[in-house]
Design an enzyme around this catalytic site. Structure first.
Site, mmCIF file in Angstrom:
data_model
loop_
_atom_site.group_PDB
_atom_site.id
_atom_site.type_symbol
_atom_site.label_atom_id
_atom_site.label_comp_id
_atom_site.label_asym_id
_atom_site.label_seq_id
_atom_site.Cartn_x
_atom_site.Cartn_y
_atom_site.Cartn_z
ATOM 1 C CE LYS A 16 37.761 52.508 -11.152
ATOM 2 N NZ LYS A 16 36.909 53.604 -11.592
ATOM 3 C CD GLU A 37 42.147 45.690 -10.497
ATOM 4 O OE1 GLU A 37 42.715 46.647 -11.050
ATOM 5 O OE2 GLU A 37 41.609 45.769 -9.374
ATOM 6 C CG HIS A 75 32.291 48.323 -3.836
ATOM 7 N ND1 HIS A 75 33.348 47.518 -3.491
ATOM 8 C CD2 HIS A 75 31.369 47.502 -4.409
ATOM 9 C CE1 HIS A 75 33.101 46.274 -3.846
ATOM 10 N NE2 HIS A 75 31.900 46.236 -4.405
ATOM 11 N NE ARG A 127 36.305 63.133 -7.135
ATOM 12 C CZ ARG A 127 36.175 62.418 -6.021
ATOM 13 N NH1 ARG A 127 36.505 62.948 -4.861
ATOM 14 N NH2 ARG A 127 35.731 61.175 -6.045
#
Length: 681
Positions: free
Chosen positions: A116, A200, A235, A300
């Site tokens: 990430k 973040e 999540h 994907r």
């Protein structure tokens, strides 16, 4: 085009890929573990090869075995599906090294987007908007806290190598940062072998919007519009829809172009999804304003790809096969159009009321809404009629095991607009019947009908914020449900004696100069409820509390019943699942336990107890240890079923040879709970 491909996956995605391959005249090879020997995906492929034991790490994650099978069977390419090895750069490279085509992006693109933090650095260089935050390599705890303090709380800690909600923590203030960081890193190293995290700014009410992209080997890349995946628990996505409600054409174009830029930045090929979080708190009445930020790219095909197929009329698996074989993209960006609205609900074997705890067991009864096979039109949905589609990898009689994801099916609906799609989804969920394990269907029904979802007031915290509405206190079942269960019970007794001409076993209730009266006891949400039955000619008189109601059986077809209950005609399906009765009526499922007074008659005198589970449940206490010598009637363990506790007692004086379950274990009905040796004396 390929003539044969191997599908390196299982379940509904393996079945989904096989369906498109069959339509295109491409042969398929399935791989399966010992646990999947009789699975649906094995049956629908042209060939199937066992690759190892049930554990995924010994079968579906063994890239070397899968490649060997592909070579041995003459497959030219491998489709990885999603999950397992689909985003494994080493596997993609190993396929290429073996002369096989990996139906997905090149290993370099997977690797670039696999981290990430590295992906965000790439996106920053490509001018793709990023969430304000720290994505650097320096993982000093004090530095990370300083970065968090600068951007103001709340902040989100996220494992750099993570996914599926693991290694994520929301931190509300600076005082809690160090503890949350340590916890996040522990989970990250355990799940991914890498404890690197990024920090973040946390948007308090963001929407999760993802863009489907597709790129070919000639350098062309397009976006196939967006999906709104905001409704999540822990999540993980629960509902997905396309297009995103309230998204303007200007925002759609901006996000689509940003996604294409992200794909081109890593030399992408094939199907991919670029995920954004969008700030809708600052959007004006026209849908303008606010901001969107790159979150990650999934290299994907996504679980939720069917909603994109439904609004575009395109088969994304066909596009995958064509692009992987070297063909250009079938359509240019200007040729792509969207039409109507699609919603996908993930049907899981899980118990939402217990924290979405996965449920294992056998699908003893499975009835689905009427669906029709997905049609590729290239121009959008084929008609103005609502479409129901079901993508599933299981059939009635199949088992949901503890080894793999507990998804039963994906239920997808399409309609000309969102309101009609909502109505179609509600109707389809009302027709879905599952017996043998817990499912999330009732939860999905409440979610679809809830005010925030029906009005598209969406964000990733919707489920938590509306918890009380979505998880209401259970109400006692309507007496009509009890009547349906009673009718099914009486009908089953009648069937059992239909062939016997014996007045002593006949169950029609005949008595000389009187009529039979009996008391039936059911368990409803942990509470016993009784209903008295008085047999009459051609009908029964039921007493529940102080109320008397006449009941007659009008029609029975297998598990489907129509009864006259007072002035009402009640229709429903009743499935006996051991000691449980599963009743489907009015679009809802109800579970009642039946306490049979004759089932264990004399047991206390002859055996002292039983050593098997009286119904499906959970072990809540183990009162003995292996090797203990106990007396007849001594309590051995306690299990909870139907919210009631059942004590399992020693059948005689004897020895506890082996305990087969521990506290917290789920057990099936009639499962042996321990090994017991009766004293010879």
């Amino acid at each position: 085009m390929f003539t044969k491909i191997l599908i390196a996956n299982r379940g509904e995605i393996a079945c989904r890929v096989a369906a498109t391959a069959r339509r295109m005249g491409v042969k398929t090879v399935a791989v399966y573990s010992d646990a999947d020997a009789s699975a649906k995906h094995v049956a629908v492929c042209d060939e199937a090869v066992c690759i190892g034991p049930a554990a995924a790490k010994e079968s579906y994650l063994r890239g070397d075995k899968i490649i060997a099978v592909a070579l041995a069977t003459g497959a030219q390419a491998i489709h990885p599906g999603y999950g397992f090895l689909s985003e494994n750069a080493q596997f993609a490279q190993a396929c290429a090294d073996a002369g096989l085509v990996f139906i997905g992006p090149p290993a370099s693109a997977i690797k670039a987007m696999g981290s990430k933090s590295a992906a965000k650095s790439l996106m920053e260089k490509a001018d793709v908007p990023l969430v304000p935050g720290y994505h650097g390599d320096d993982q000093d705890a004090d530095l990370l806290q300083q970065q968090a303090d600068k951007m103001a709380y709340p902040v989100l800690l996220k494992a750099s190598a993570g996914g599926g909600g693991k290694g994520m923590r929301i931190v509300e203030n600076s005082a809690d940062f160090k503890a949350a960081l340590a916890s996040c890193k522990r989970e990250a190293i355990s799940s991914f072998g890498d404890d690197k995290v990024l920090v973040e700014k946390y948007l308090t009410r963001p929407r999760h919007i993802e863009i489907q992209v597709f790129a070919d080997t000639q350098g062309d890349c397009v976006y196939l519009f967006e999906r709104d995946c905001s409704v999540q628990r822990r999540h993980q996505k629960v509902l997905e829809e396309a297009p995103a409600p309230g998204l303007t054409e200007a925002r759609r174009k901006a996000m689509g172009e940003a996604a294409v830029a992200a794909a081109k930045a890593v030399g992408y090929v094939g199907a991919g999804t670029v995920e954004f979080i969008a700030d809708y708190e600052n959007v004006d009445s026209k849908g303008d304003g606010g901001a969107f930020y790159f979150m990650e790219m999934n290299t994907r095909l996504q679980v939720e790809h069917p909603v994109t197929e439904m609004i575009t009329g395109l088969d994304l698996v066909e596009w995958q096969l064509r692009v992987a074989s070297g063909e250009p993209l079938p359509l240019k960006q200007a040729q792509l159009t969207l039409r109507g609205h699609a919603i996908e609900a993930r049907i899981y074997a899980e118990n939402p009321d217990k924290g979405f705890l996965p449920s294992i067991g056998t699908l003893r009864h499975l009835r689905t809404p009427v669906a029709r096979e997905f049609e590729v039109t290239q121009t959008g949905a084929a008609s103005q009629d609502a479409i129901v589609r079901i993508d599933s990898g299981v059939r009635a009689g199949d088992a949901i095991s503890p080894f793999y994801d507990p998804m039963i099916a994906k239920l997808i609906v399409w309609a000309p607009d969102r309101q009609q799609a909502l109505a179609s989804m509600a109707n389809a969920l009302a027709q879905y019947q599952i017996v043998g394990l817990s499912s999330n269907i009732a939860f999905l029904q409440r979610l679809i009908a809830s005010q925030p979802f029906s009005t598209a007031d969406l964000d990733t915290g919707l489920i938590e914020r509306h918890h009380d509405t979505l998880f209401p206190v259970a109400k006692p079942v309507d007496v009509a449900v009890l009547a349906l269960a009673t009718a099914a019970l009486l009908a089953s007794e009648r069937r059992a004696t239909d062939t016997q001409i014996n007045p002593w076993t006949d169950t029609n209730g005949w008595r000389l100069n009187s009529s039979l009266q009996r008391q039936l006891t059911f368990v409803d949400d942990g509470k016993t409820t009784q209903i008295a039955v008085m047999y009459q000619s051609g009908s029964w008189l039921l007493q529940h509390g102080e109320h008397f109601t006449r009941m007659s059986l009008l029609q029975q077809n297998g598990n489907d019943y129509v009864i006259r209950f007072g002035e009402r005609e009640v229709r429903g399906t009743v499935v006996a699942d051991g000691a449980l009765y599963q009743i489907f009526t009015g679009g809802h499922q109800h579970t009642l336990g039946y306490i049979d007074p004759l089932a264990h008659a004399g047991e206390a005198e002859t055996e002292g107890g039983r050593l098997t589970a009286p119904m499906p449940g959970k072990i809540v206490a183990v009162l003995v240890a292996q090797g203990d010598q106990v007396k007849k009637g001594a309590p051995l363990l306690i299990m909870e079923a139907m919210k009631m506790e059942h004590t399992i007692a020693a059948p005689a004086d004897g020895l506890v040879e082996e305990l087969l379950y521990a506290v917290g274990d789920q057990v099936a009905e009639a499962a042996p709970l321990l090994a017991f040796k009766v004293d010879a004396s």
